[in-house]
Every structure is written in C-alpha cells, then in structure tokens.
Motif scaffolding. Structure first.
Motif, PDB file in Angstrom:
ATOM      1  N   UNK A  76     -11.064  27.127 -10.045  1.00  0.00           N
ATOM      2  CA  UNK A  76     -11.390  28.517  -9.264  1.00  0.00           C
ATOM      3  C   UNK A  76     -12.419  29.272 -10.079  1.00  0.00           C
ATOM      4  N   UNK A  77     -12.125  29.236 -11.449  1.00  0.00           N
ATOM      5  CA  UNK A  77     -12.853  30.206 -12.278  1.00  0.00           C
ATOM      6  C   UNK A  77     -14.263  29.828 -12.213  1.00  0.00           C
ATOM      7  N   UNK A  78     -14.614  28.535 -12.216  1.00  0.00           N
ATOM      8  CA  UNK A  78     -15.891  28.262 -12.365  1.00  0.00           C
ATOM      9  C   UNK A  78     -16.729  27.956 -10.981  1.00  0.00           C
ATOM     10  N   UNK A  79     -15.843  28.132  -9.780  1.00  0.00           N
ATOM     11  CA  UNK A  79     -16.432  27.877  -8.419  1.00  0.00           C
ATOM     12  C   UNK A  79     -16.680  26.400  -8.414  1.00  0.00           C
ATOM     13  N   UNK A  80     -15.855  25.495  -8.839  1.00  0.00           N
ATOM     14  CA  UNK A  80     -15.932  24.136  -8.718  1.00  0.00           C
ATOM     15  C   UNK A  80     -15.050  23.611  -7.596  1.00  0.00           C
ATOM     16  N   UNK A  81     -15.366  22.470  -7.053  1.00  0.00           N
ATOM     17  CA  UNK A  81     -14.370  21.745  -6.052  1.00  0.00           C
ATOM     18  C   UNK A  81     -13.545  20.442  -7.058  1.00  0.00           C
ATOM     19  N   UNK A  82     -12.102  20.602  -6.702  1.00  0.00           N
ATOM     20  CA  UNK A  82     -11.510  19.342  -7.049  1.00  0.00           C
ATOM     21  C   UNK A  82     -10.887  18.707  -5.851  1.00  0.00           C
ATOM     22  N   UNK A  83     -11.008  17.320  -5.818  1.00  0.00           N
ATOM     23  CA  UNK A  83     -10.281  16.423  -4.837  1.00  0.00           C
ATOM     24  C   UNK A  83      -9.600  15.402  -5.500  1.00  0.00           C
ATOM     25  N   UNK A  84      -8.447  14.852  -4.605  1.00  0.00           N
ATOM     26  CA  UNK A  84      -7.669  13.736  -5.081  1.00  0.00           C
ATOM     27  C   UNK A  84      -7.255  12.888  -4.192  1.00  0.00           C
ATOM     28  N   UNK A  85      -7.045  11.502  -4.619  1.00  0.00           N
ATOM     29  CA  UNK A  85      -6.458  10.689  -3.682  1.00  0.00           C
ATOM     30  C   UNK A  85      -5.313  10.728  -3.458  1.00  0.00           C
ATOM     31  N   UNK A  86      -4.591  10.318  -2.414  1.00  0.00           N
ATOM     32  CA  UNK A  86      -5.264   9.446  -1.292  1.00  0.00           C
ATOM     33  C   UNK A  86      -5.843  10.114  -0.315  1.00  0.00           C
ATOM     34  N   UNK A  87      -6.881   9.631   0.264  1.00  0.00           N
ATOM     35  CA  UNK A  87      -7.307  10.490   1.372  1.00  0.00           C
ATOM     36  C   UNK A  87      -7.322   9.698   2.580  1.00  0.00           C
ATOM     37  N   UNK A  88      -6.264   8.891   2.796  1.00  0.00           N
ATOM     38  CA  UNK A  88      -5.981   8.088   3.918  1.00  0.00           C
ATOM     39  C   UNK A  88      -5.497   8.832   5.192  1.00  0.00           C
ATOM     40  N   UNK A  89      -5.082   9.836   5.027  1.00  0.00           N
ATOM     41  CA  UNK A  89      -4.592  10.927   6.033  1.00  0.00           C
ATOM     42  C   UNK A  89      -5.923  11.339   7.001  1.00  0.00           C
ATOM     43  N   UNK A  90      -7.051  11.183   6.581  1.00  0.00           N
ATOM     44  CA  UNK A  90      -8.276  11.609   7.375  1.00  0.00           C
ATOM     45  C   UNK A  90      -8.655  10.217   8.247  1.00  0.00           C
ATOM     46  N   UNK A  91      -7.861   9.140   8.139  1.00  0.00           N
ATOM     47  CA  UNK A  91      -8.256   7.914   8.839  1.00  0.00           C
ATOM     48  C   UNK A  91      -7.686   7.860  10.329  1.00  0.00           C
ATOM     49  N   UNK A  92      -7.617   7.085  11.118  1.00  0.00           N
ATOM     50  CA  UNK A  92      -7.075   6.718  12.407  1.00  0.00           C
ATOM     51  C   UNK A  92      -5.842   6.838  12.381  1.00  0.00           C
ATOM     52  N   UNK A  93      -5.086   6.054  11.691  1.00  0.00           N
ATOM     53  CA  UNK A  93      -3.696   6.025  11.734  1.00  0.00           C
ATOM     54  C   UNK A  93      -3.088   7.261  11.576  1.00  0.00           C
ATOM     55  N   UNK A  94      -3.391   8.064  10.589  1.00  0.00           N
ATOM     56  CA  UNK A  94      -2.638   9.491  10.496  1.00  0.00           C
ATOM     57  C   UNK A  94      -3.009  10.425  11.452  1.00  0.00           C
ATOM     58  N   UNK A  95      -4.468  10.338  11.779  1.00  0.00           N
ATOM     59  CA  UNK A  95      -4.834  11.365  12.616  1.00  0.00           C
ATOM     60  C   UNK A  95      -4.288  11.232  14.106  1.00  0.00           C
ATOM     61  N   UNK A  96      -3.812   9.726  14.499  1.00  0.00           N
ATOM     62  CA  UNK A  96      -3.032   9.578  15.789  1.00  0.00           C
ATOM     63  C   UNK A  96      -1.761  10.012  15.708  1.00  0.00           C
ATOM     64  N   UNK A  97      -1.137  10.120  14.423  1.00  0.00           N
ATOM     65  CA  UNK A  97       0.311  10.480  14.382  1.00  0.00           C
ATOM     66  C   UNK A  97       0.286  12.236  14.513  1.00  0.00           C
ATOM     67  N   UNK A  98      -0.775  12.566  13.815  1.00  0.00           N
ATOM     68  CA  UNK A  98      -1.002  14.055  13.858  1.00  0.00           C
ATOM     69  C   UNK A  98      -1.300  14.618  15.166  1.00  0.00           C
ATOM     70  N   UNK A  99      -2.156  13.779  16.249  1.00  0.00           N
ATOM     71  CA  UNK A  99      -2.071  14.192  17.657  1.00  0.00           C
ATOM     72  C   UNK A  99      -1.030  13.853  18.140  1.00  0.00           C
ATOM     73  N   UNK A 100      -0.169  12.855  18.058  1.00  0.00           N
ATOM     74  CA  UNK A 100       0.977  12.750  18.861  1.00  0.00           C
ATOM     75  C   UNK A 100       2.106  13.946  18.560  1.00  0.00           C
ATOM     76  N   UNK A 101       2.176  14.517  17.428  1.00  0.00           N
ATOM     77  CA  UNK A 101       2.844  15.482  16.913  1.00  0.00           C
ATOM     78  C   UNK A 101       2.374  16.887  17.484  1.00  0.00           C
ATOM     79  N   UNK A 102       1.170  17.123  17.694  1.00  0.00           N
ATOM     80  CA  UNK A 102       0.546  18.156  18.239  1.00  0.00           C
ATOM     81  C   UNK A 102       0.618  18.405  19.747  1.00  0.00           C
ATOM     82  N   UNK A 103       0.820  17.145  20.302  1.00  0.00           N
ATOM     83  CA  UNK A 103       0.990  17.022  21.766  1.00  0.00           C
ATOM     84  C   UNK A 103       2.281  17.081  22.119  1.00  0.00           C
ATOM     85  N   UNK A 104       3.304  17.325  21.087  1.00  0.00           N
ATOM     86  CA  UNK A 104       4.515  17.445  21.460  1.00  0.00           C
ATOM     87  C   UNK A 104       5.351  16.164  21.900  1.00  0.00           C
ATOM     88  N   UNK A 105       4.732  14.872  21.649  1.00  0.00           N
ATOM     89  CA  UNK A 105       5.438  13.770  22.216  1.00  0.00           C
ATOM     90  C   UNK A 105       6.787  13.370  22.061  1.00  0.00           C
TER      91      UNK A 105
END
Length: 282
Positions: free
Chosen positions: A112-141
């Motif tokens: 934050x002090x240097x205005x830089x970005x840090x990222x970290x694994x795992x990034x698998x939540x960006x994939x189809x499996x977890x996006x599908x689950x997220x959509x199911x929850x958002x739709x109230x299934x």
C-alpha cells in the motif's frame, strides 16, 4: 499495452505449470527465472524458452522486471515478497501468502505504501466450477446459506514428491498446503470469516520418503499433520474443515454448502472447470 515483464523466482516442481500457462497470454512475458539451484533453473529456462537465468537477488533488483512471480518454498515467501516490493515490483506468490500473520501485515502495508499490487494463489475461484456455485447461491437455488463443510483427507505427499521435506517443516503441513483452496472458496462464496477455532495433532515424528532417489530416507515432521477448524462467518453462516496428511482413505464429501432449501456438493475445490457441481434438495 506492453506485457508485464515477469521474473520467476523458484524453479521447482510447480514452476512448470506456471511457465506453460504464462506462455499462453500475450499480457505476460517471463523474461527471467532463477532459484538457489542454477542447474535446475537453466533446465527450466531451456525447456520453456525463458531468455535469461538469474539468481533470485538479481531478479528482484533487475530494473527490466515489473513483477516477481514468487514460487519459493512457503518459509521463504515473506522474505522474497518483501524484498521485491521494496525494489518496486508487483508480486504474485504461490500459497500460502505467508507463514506468519505479522509478515502478512507487513506485506500488505508495504504494498500500500508503494502503490504496488500483491496477488496470491489459489485463483481457482475464478474458474467455471466456483463461478457456477457462486451463480447458484446468487440465484437463491438452495435458499439462504446456513453452513459449509470441507474435507481434505490425504496421506501426505511423500509417496509422489521426490523432495517432500518442506511440506513437513515450518510453513508446511495440510493447513497451509491444502487449506488455502478450501478457505478461498468459502470466503468467495460466503464472505469474511469473523471467528475461528481449531485443533491439530502431529501423528508421526518422522515420515519415510517413498519414491525417487531418496526413497527409504526418513525425514523429521515439525508441524501438525491433522487439523480441524471451525468458522463463524460475518453473515452468521457456520462452517467446518478437516485437512490431513494422516488419512489413508475416506468417503467424506470434499465440499458442501448447506442452505435452507437445499445443498450444493462440489467434489474438489482445486479444478477450475464447471463440471461435477450438484445441487438439490436436502
């Protein structure tokens, strides 16, 4: 847009999939790689067409590099990340983010002090499996979520990894090795965690390497290898997680989200694809 010029630090087993995948994106260019093992680094560079092999300190200091890809062993994550940030570079690290809470705070404060970005694994939540689950929850299934459970029962890594020592040293163990996949998925689906409690045990003081040139060699175990966790999320959902290197076999479900009107079952949080997600009434 110019591609990010990336220096990869840590050319061990996991580096191959990173080098392979990064080559598929025009936005990323691996310009150098290196580790404490120059021979290993040269072999990786030759196999994946990386133009330069450099020592880790040289990668961090190199002005031609924008971002450091930190694939070192867990105990080294904080030191490499802090050094890279201090040198003005963005950082993406393998999991775990750090092995000490204070180190994590220092990393975030320095970025934050240097205005830089840090990222970290795992990034698998960006994939189809977890996006599908997220959509199911958002739709109230399954209605309003009420609980979540995750189980990762394994018998360690010494049967398939030729140099598994660091999995059993400080920074290793199932909680920091397997736990990030499940916790990332939980927070992605259900929001921040407010309270935690846990128990752990170290079942064996030594374990035997069972493959490769070191097969039969005993190695010490410094960390808990069977860990139980309980969570309370800020939205009131409660959860549990078991991660272990001490279980030979199990029929427990890998990941489930419970709701007032149904359950979502996911066999494994690691893959990115959207297959094998089941939802239905309790």
């Amino acid at each position: 847009m110019e591609p990010l010029r990336v220096g990869l630090v840590g050319t061990g087993r996991i580096s191959g999939i990173y080098l392979s995948n990064c080559a598929s994106f025009d936005e990323v260019e691996i310009v150098a790689c290196g580790s404490l093992d120059p021979e290993e680094s040269r072999a990786r560079a030759e196999a994946f067409g990386v133009p330069r092999v450099m020592a880790p300190g040289e990668i961090i200091a190199c002005p031609e590099i924008d971002t450091v890809l930190n694939l070192t062993t867990p105990a080294a994550h904080a030191g490499i990340t802090l050094a890279a940030l201090d040198a003005g570079k963005h950082v993406y690290s393998e999991k775990p983010f750090v092995t000490d809470l204070d180190d994590g705070r220092r990393v975030l404060a320095l970025a934050a002090e240097k205005g830089l970005v840090v990222g970290n694994a795992p990034d698998t939540f960006l994939g189809g499996r977890w996006q599908t689950v997220r959509a199911l929850l958002d739709r109230g299934v399954i209605g309003r979520p009420t609980g979540v459970a995750a189980f990762a029962p394994t018998h360690g890594v010494e049967r398939h990894h030729p140099n598994p020592d660091y999995y059993y040293q400080r920074g290793g163990g199932p909680l920091l090795d397997l736990g990030p996949y499940y916790l990332t998925a939980m927070v992605f689906l259900l929001g921040p965690i407010a309270r935690v409690a846990g128990l752990g045990r170290r079942t064996f003081l030594e374990r035997m390497i069972e493959n490769g040139p070191r097969s039969g060699e005993m190695m010490p175990v410094e960390v808990d290898t069977h860990c139980l966790s309980m969570f309370e999320f800020e939205n009131g959902v409660t959860g549990q997680m078991m991660v272990s290197f001490d279980v030979w076999e199990s029929e427990t479900p890998r990941f489930e989200v419970y709701g007032e009107e149904g359950t979502i079952c996911i066999p494994d949080p690691d893959p990115c694809d959207g297959a094998n997600v089941f939802q239905g009434p309790v």
